[in-house]
Write a protein that holds these residues in place. Sequence first.
Motif, PDB file in Angstrom:
ATOM      1  N   ARG A   2       0.988 -40.967-101.568  1.00 49.65           N
ATOM      2  CA  ARG A   2       0.735 -42.337-102.011  1.00 49.65           C
ATOM      3  C   ARG A   2      -0.289 -42.288-103.138  1.00 49.65           C
ATOM      4  O   ARG A   2      -1.227 -41.499-103.105  1.00 49.65           O
ATOM      5  CB  ARG A   2       0.190 -43.180-100.853  1.00 49.65           C
ATOM      6  CG  ARG A   2      -0.229 -44.576-101.269  1.00 49.65           C
ATOM      7  CD  ARG A   2      -0.724 -45.389-100.094  1.00 49.65           C
ATOM      8  NE  ARG A   2      -1.415 -46.584-100.539  1.00 49.65           N
ATOM      9  CZ  ARG A   2      -1.910 -47.501 -99.739  1.00 49.65           C
ATOM     10  NH1 ARG A   2      -1.806 -47.373 -98.432  1.00 49.65           N
ATOM     11  NH2 ARG A   2      -2.526 -48.556-100.236  1.00 49.65           N
TER      12      ARG A   2
ATOM     13  N   GLN B  49       1.146 -49.597-106.529  1.00 50.73           N
ATOM     14  CA  GLN B  49       1.181 -48.564-105.494  1.00 50.73           C
ATOM     15  C   GLN B  49       2.511 -47.833-105.577  1.00 50.73           C
ATOM     16  O   GLN B  49       3.559 -48.462-105.756  1.00 50.73           O
ATOM     17  CB  GLN B  49       1.073 -49.163-104.089  1.00 50.73           C
ATOM     18  CG  GLN B  49      -0.245 -49.785-103.760  1.00 50.73           C
ATOM     19  CD  GLN B  49      -0.240 -50.355-102.343  1.00 50.73           C
ATOM     20  OE1 GLN B  49       0.800 -50.564-101.735  1.00 50.73           O
ATOM     21  NE2 GLN B  49      -1.426 -50.601-101.824  1.00 50.73           N
TER      22      GLN B  49
ATOM     23  N   VAL C 191       4.360 -45.388-102.951  1.00 49.50           N
ATOM     24  CA  VAL C 191       4.216 -44.967-101.560  1.00 49.50           C
ATOM     25  C   VAL C 191       5.491 -44.250-101.124  1.00 49.50           C
ATOM     26  O   VAL C 191       6.566 -44.858-101.084  1.00 49.50           O
ATOM     27  CB  VAL C 191       3.961 -46.181-100.635  1.00 49.50           C
ATOM     28  CG1 VAL C 191       3.821 -45.735 -99.192  1.00 49.50           C
ATOM     29  CG2 VAL C 191       2.728 -46.951-101.090  1.00 49.50           C
TER      30      VAL C 191
END
Length: 194
Positions: free
Chosen positions: A153, A166, A168
């Motif tokens: 991540r 983000q 992930v």
Amino acid sequence: PSEDPPDVLLERMSTALATRSYDGEFLRMADGRIDRFRIVHRREPHGFTERVYLVTQAGRSGPEIIRQDKELRRYIPETHELVVGPAGTGDGTLLGYLPVFRMGADDPYELVAQGRQDSTTGRPARLIQVRARDEYRLGYRVWIDEATGMPTRTDLLDPSGRGLEQLVFTELRLRSRIADEELQPSPAVRDYQI
């Protein structure tokens, strides 16, 4: 390796990205939107080939990107176009946009170890905070798998520490062999013209 300082862990991550073949799925979260992508990345004797594509609902074809060393091919279903150009800066990998970090007073970043956490793939990871020393640079949080050195991540942070994006991983596999077919564009976009 789990007790290594942040700069050593980040170097280990860079080495893992540069020397391993892998595939997986990841979510990109930005601007209130969540997109799901699939990646296949194969290291080769003198470079790499990487295919990244959007996983869409109802069998629709999403954008696909194929990078081979310094060349990038982007297949755009909305316009039935193929755009070919240079892969850009960085090392050409998924996380090639991360700057090089060093520990030291003259470095524009401060590296802070923030302990162990289970990663999104369910494996133990080390969390590293990368803080910019000025208000002109972005910061990062990076979760690094303890066993493999792979990032599971990354969070891109604005100068105040608020999250901008983000990436992930929900699934990540290291592989010894990746077939040529896995790195080809899907049949839906294969015949697009430049």
